[in-house]
Design a protein around this motif. Sequence first.
Motif, PDB file in Angstrom:
ATOM      1  N   CYS A 168       7.176   1.159  -1.323  1.00  0.00           N
ATOM      2  CA  CYS A 168       6.482   2.433  -1.529  1.00  0.00           C
ATOM      3  C   CYS A 168       7.516   3.560  -1.636  1.00  0.00           C
ATOM      4  O   CYS A 168       8.405   3.654  -0.799  1.00  0.00           O
ATOM      5  CB  CYS A 168       5.535   2.704  -0.358  1.00  0.00           C
ATOM      6  SG  CYS A 168       4.861   4.386  -0.394  1.00  0.00           S
TER       7      CYS A 168
ATOM      8  N   CYS B  26       7.155   6.584  -1.048  1.00  0.00           N
ATOM      9  CA  CYS B  26       6.943   7.650  -0.059  1.00  0.00           C
ATOM     10  C   CYS B  26       7.364   7.193   1.337  1.00  0.00           C
ATOM     11  O   CYS B  26       8.172   7.839   1.983  1.00  0.00           O
ATOM     12  CB  CYS B  26       5.491   8.091  -0.035  1.00  0.00           C
ATOM     13  SG  CYS B  26       4.912   8.610  -1.657  1.00  0.00           S
ATOM     14  N   CYS B  27       6.801   6.072   1.802  1.00  0.00           N
ATOM     15  CA  CYS B  27       7.074   5.651   3.184  1.00  0.00           C
ATOM     16  C   CYS B  27       8.030   4.476   3.247  1.00  0.00           C
ATOM     17  O   CYS B  27       8.410   4.026   4.321  1.00  0.00           O
ATOM     18  CB  CYS B  27       5.773   5.299   3.899  1.00  0.00           C
ATOM     19  SG  CYS B  27       5.021   3.784   3.280  1.00  0.00           S
TER      20      CYS B  27
ATOM     21  N   CYS C 284      -0.067   1.389  -1.703  1.00  0.00           N
ATOM     22  CA  CYS C 284       0.476   1.366  -0.340  1.00  0.00           C
ATOM     23  C   CYS C 284      -0.688   1.559   0.629  1.00  0.00           C
ATOM     24  O   CYS C 284      -1.548   2.399   0.385  1.00  0.00           O
ATOM     25  CB  CYS C 284       1.513   2.478  -0.173  1.00  0.00           C
ATOM     26  SG  CYS C 284       2.048   2.722   1.527  1.00  0.00           S
TER      27      CYS C 284
ATOM     28  N   CYS D 225      -0.066   5.252   1.949  1.00  0.00           N
ATOM     29  CA  CYS D 225       0.064   6.399   1.043  1.00  0.00           C
ATOM     30  C   CYS D 225      -0.881   6.340  -0.157  1.00  0.00           C
ATOM     31  O   CYS D 225      -0.992   7.320  -0.901  1.00  0.00           O
ATOM     32  CB  CYS D 225       1.495   6.512   0.541  1.00  0.00           C
ATOM     33  SG  CYS D 225       2.714   6.387   1.852  1.00  0.00           S
TER      34      CYS D 225
HETATM   35 ZN   LIG Z   1       3.664   4.411   1.500  1.00  0.00          ZN
END
Ligand SMILES: [Zn+2]
Length: 404
Positions: free
Chosen positions: A45, A47-48, A84, A87
């Motif tokens: 992912c 983002c995370c 995700c 997210c």
């Molecule tokens: Zn994520």
Amino acid sequence: MRDTDLLQAALGLGTPWAVSGSRFDALARRLDIDITFAKGARFACPCCEATGCPVHDTEQKSWRHLSFFQHEAYLNARVPRIRCEVCGVKRVNVPWAREGSGFTLLFEAMLMPLLRSTPVAEVARHVGEHDTRLWRVLHHYVDEARARDDHSTVSRAAFDETSARRGHDYVSLFVDLDGPRALFVANGKDAATVGAFADDLKAHGGDPARIEEVCMDMSAAFIAGAAAHLPQAEITFDRFHIVKIINEGVDEVRREEQKSRPELKQSRYVWLKNETNLSSGQRELRDSLARSNLKTARAYQIRLTFQEFYQQPTRKDAEVFLKKWYFWATHSRLPPMIDAARTVKRHWNGILRWHDSKIANGILEGINSLGQAAKAKARGYRTSHNLKAMIYLIAGKLELALPI
Ligand SMILES: [Zn+2]
């Protein structure tokens, strides 16, 4: 070796990415390389950074890459969007380009040194891209490098303004005298620009209270700004600007006097130039005029003598000298010279400060020529936002984080 293997090795692609094919069009002078990812591959992912996210769908994307010999080259890929658990649906980062860019990292790494050395419009023509796309790349790397830039050791600064467009808006440049490097560029030339500089300094780990010396012209706005925002700063007025004001006095005396003394016509520059810049003919003219009983010749002597202020051995000697000079100039019965002397009087401490700070003459001229160089590179730059980025690029001594 198959051409797809060759291209894959040259691009340095690793799993799950692979070159699936290429199309070469000699007429269009263009090479297209198609990249794909292994079926069933899972991605992190963006983002995370959770790993093993399944692919949700894909989007077709294309990036300009380094040229293949004389041919433009493009990478094309279906970029997956993953799902995700935390997210939601997100597009993954590809290893060859940064998010949002239509160029590969290597193409951008090739552009940046070019943009530092060559006018943007010329680079745009050379690579066949619209300059707004190049400005976007330039802003990205400059912003990123500035965000990391450390100003914690800055203690001596100089300010100057430069017109952003002929006769139009101005930008003010704030320079670290010990770099020397451009630290900050503000819109405008008012006192608030110094406040903006102080804020920017703090944002980069610096401290406005650490600024001990500043060098500037005699602009009331900068003086007020320094008093308000740089509490410990001692001001040194730039020698060039002080002499310029006295020169303007001499020139005004000459313009008035030549109405009745026609021999002064054409003599403008012999009074204003420094001795070393005069031709022998100009020197002769100056010497013969200086011997005659002219007001201009007296004004010239006042100007010439002022220069000796900078040769005084100590600040104490310099102050004694300046008092005598002031008395002489204010009793000259030459109103423009009296006005110039009064300007000196109003800026007394900042003029004397030079004998303590010894800030090199010509610092502001240097800053100004930086501004000019940036303007030339940013020709047709459209906005002061672009001009500022160009000043940071060529004068900021930034550490650009280029991918190679
Ligand atoms: Zn994520």
